[in-house]
Design a protein around this motif. Structure first.
Motif, short mmCIF file in Angstrom:
data_model
loop_
_atom_site.label_atom_id
_atom_site.label_comp_id
_atom_site.label_asym_id
_atom_site.label_seq_id
_atom_site.Cartn_x
_atom_site.Cartn_y
_atom_site.Cartn_z
N PHE A 231 -1.55 -4.59 0.92
CA PHE A 231 -1.14 -4.17 -0.48
C PHE A 231 0.54 -4.41 -0.37
N GLY A 232 1.15 -4.44 0.66
CA GLY A 232 2.73 -4.33 0.51
C GLY A 232 3.25 -5.36 -0.47
N GLY A 233 4.55 -4.95 -0.60
CA GLY A 233 5.29 -6.01 -1.61
C GLY A 233 6.20 -6.95 -0.71
N VAL A 234 7.20 -6.03 -0.10
CA VAL A 234 8.00 -6.75 0.94
C VAL A 234 7.86 -6.37 2.16
N LEU A 235 7.49 -5.02 2.49
CA LEU A 235 6.99 -4.68 3.97
C LEU A 235 5.51 -4.35 3.82
N ILE A 236 5.05 -4.72 5.17
CA ILE A 236 3.81 -4.73 5.54
C ILE A 236 3.63 -3.28 6.15
#
Length: 447
Positions: A231-236
């Motif tokens: 679900f992360g945007g920039v960071l996993i």
């Protein structure tokens, strides 16, 4: 709402600390997303070129109809933002002004790092909620409705996403200045554009920290192991921390799109069809608690099952044909040319809407939405309804520009008038031909 947005712009440029020193909000907040549009389109073209060079064709990786549908959703998203963004920004600003716990120093890099991480952390939970709460999924499923995975898919955004997203960001108002939030929300969204591609494989050690094309391909998959992952945007790292991470499997081809296909190019229908499914399910439940569960539990929930349902109940999705409608060349050219005109007009609107009357903005947005919906009927080759819709749309356009002739450049007026008059003529001839052929077919069947 245009006035609300304008008022917000003024509000964040006022003096609030009583010392004669401007608040950090004295700095203007550029609309980076709108400014980035030409660059995003350039990358879309480059991806298409690389696909062609790498595979010798675009088959399997790109479709004009699918990409235009994704662009339509992006326009829906921006159009809705014009009418509502100011309201949510105003609420955030008021909370920050009156209830902030600590004022982070504007000039400190620490403030910007905190804002970037906080926005991404909030985005993770927004995104996860969109997948785990059925009524929220109704808004977000738009982004997953394409069975292709390329850069245009990144633009397939829900117009209603903002209604869900903003409450998650409001806790940041206790310490993050409004303008910094707005900037980092744009950065977060822009970052996610480039990860929607199959052309990039692994980025090595960066895969442990950042959300990458490899990770996000899993998120868009309908395969069982892909459901509700990454679900992360920039960071996993959020997915790794909260046990929602899944690695891409080399031995299993990812099938993109919704588990239950909808097969449509109509952006209006794609925005609303899941609500009809929810309504049907609610009607079929006997107890009030089950009706509420349909809304607030996962899309896969069934009575007697866990909150998110059982993964074993998710259909096994293997290779399936992508939704495709073969159109004659003239229809492709027609849709492409009218879509280009609509896009250019809308781009002008995004730049100038704060200077227009609210009624003008609302009318323009309604016209754009009706245009994209009408053109989608052509993409789906809905013969009768598409012809009638286009005749009505082009006729309404001619009527409007005739009334507004004095405020339109003469050359532009004649171009629009002639182009839309020709379009009406094309559809009248087409409709006559279709009716003649159908009548002939009925006659042959009777004999």
């Amino acid at each position: 709402m245009a006035e609300v947005i304008a008022e917000f712009r003024k509000l964040i440029n006022q003096y609030h600390n009583g010392t004669g020193t401007p608040l950090r909000e004295d700095f203007s907040q550029p609309d980076y997303f709108v400014q980035a549009i030409p660059y995003l389109l350039t990358f879309v073209v480059l991806e298409i070129v690389v696909m062609w060079i790498k595979h010798g064709s675009l088959r399997g990786g790109w479709s004009m109809a699918d990409s235009l549908t994704s662009f339509s959703h992006g326009i829906y998203f921006l159009a809705h933002g014009m009418l509502t963004q100011g309201m949510f920004s105003y609420v955030y600003t008021k909370i920050y002004e009156n209830y902030k716990i600590y004022e982070l120093p504007w000039s400190s890099p620490f403030t910007w790092y905190v804002a970037a991480i906080s926005v991404d952390f909030c985005y993770y939970w927004i995104h996860r909620a969109c997948h785990e709460v059925n009524i929220f999924w109704a808004k977000h499923q738009v982004h997953h409705s394409s069975d292709y995975y390329n850069l245009t898919t990144a633009l397939r955004l829900s117009a209603f996403q903002i209604w869900l997203a903003w409450p998650f960001y409001l806790p940041m108002a206790f310490f993050v200045p409004p303008s910094i939030l707005l900037i980092h929300k744009q950065f977060n969204l822009l970052y996610q554009f480039w990860i929607h591609t199959e052309l990039i494989d692994s980025l090595g050690p960066l895969e442990y920290v950042l959300n990458t094309p490899k990770h996000h391909r899993v998120h868009h998959g309908s395969n069982r192991y892909c459901i509700d992952k990454n679900f992360g945007g920039v960071l996993i790292i959020w997915d790794r921390m909260f046990n929602t991470f899944a690695e891409e499997r080399d031995q299993e081809k990812i099938v993109y799109g919704l588990v239950e296909e909808v097969n449509s190019f109509n952006p209006f229908w794609l925005h609303f069809f899941h609500y009809t499914r929810i309504w049907t399910r609610v009607q079929n439940q006997k107890s009030p608690s089950d009706k509420l569960s349909v809304l607030l539990k996962g899309p896969a929930w069934r009575r007697g099952k866990p909150r998110l349902g059982e993964i074993e109940d998710v259909p096994v999705v293997q290779n399936r044909p992508r939704f495709h409608v073969k159109l004659p060349t003239w229809k492709n050219l027609y849709v492409g040319s009218h879509y280009l005109c609509t896009f250019l007009g809308f781009h002008y609107l995004t730049i100038n809407y704060l200077n227009l009357a609210q009624t003008s903005v609302i009318f323009s947005v309604a016209y754009v939405i009706s245009t994209l919906t009408s053109l989608s009927l052509v993409l789906e080759d809905r013969k009768y309804i598409a012809a009638l819709a286009e005749i009505a749309r082009c006729g309404a356009t001619l009527l409007f520009i005739s009334f507004a002739k004095s405020s339109i450049n003469t050359l532009l007026f004649h171009f629009i008038y002639n182009a839309f008059s020709l379009s009406i003529g094309i559809w009248v001839v087409y409709l006559h031909d279709v009716l003649r052929k159908d009548a002939l077919l009925c006659t042959n069947k009777k004999t």
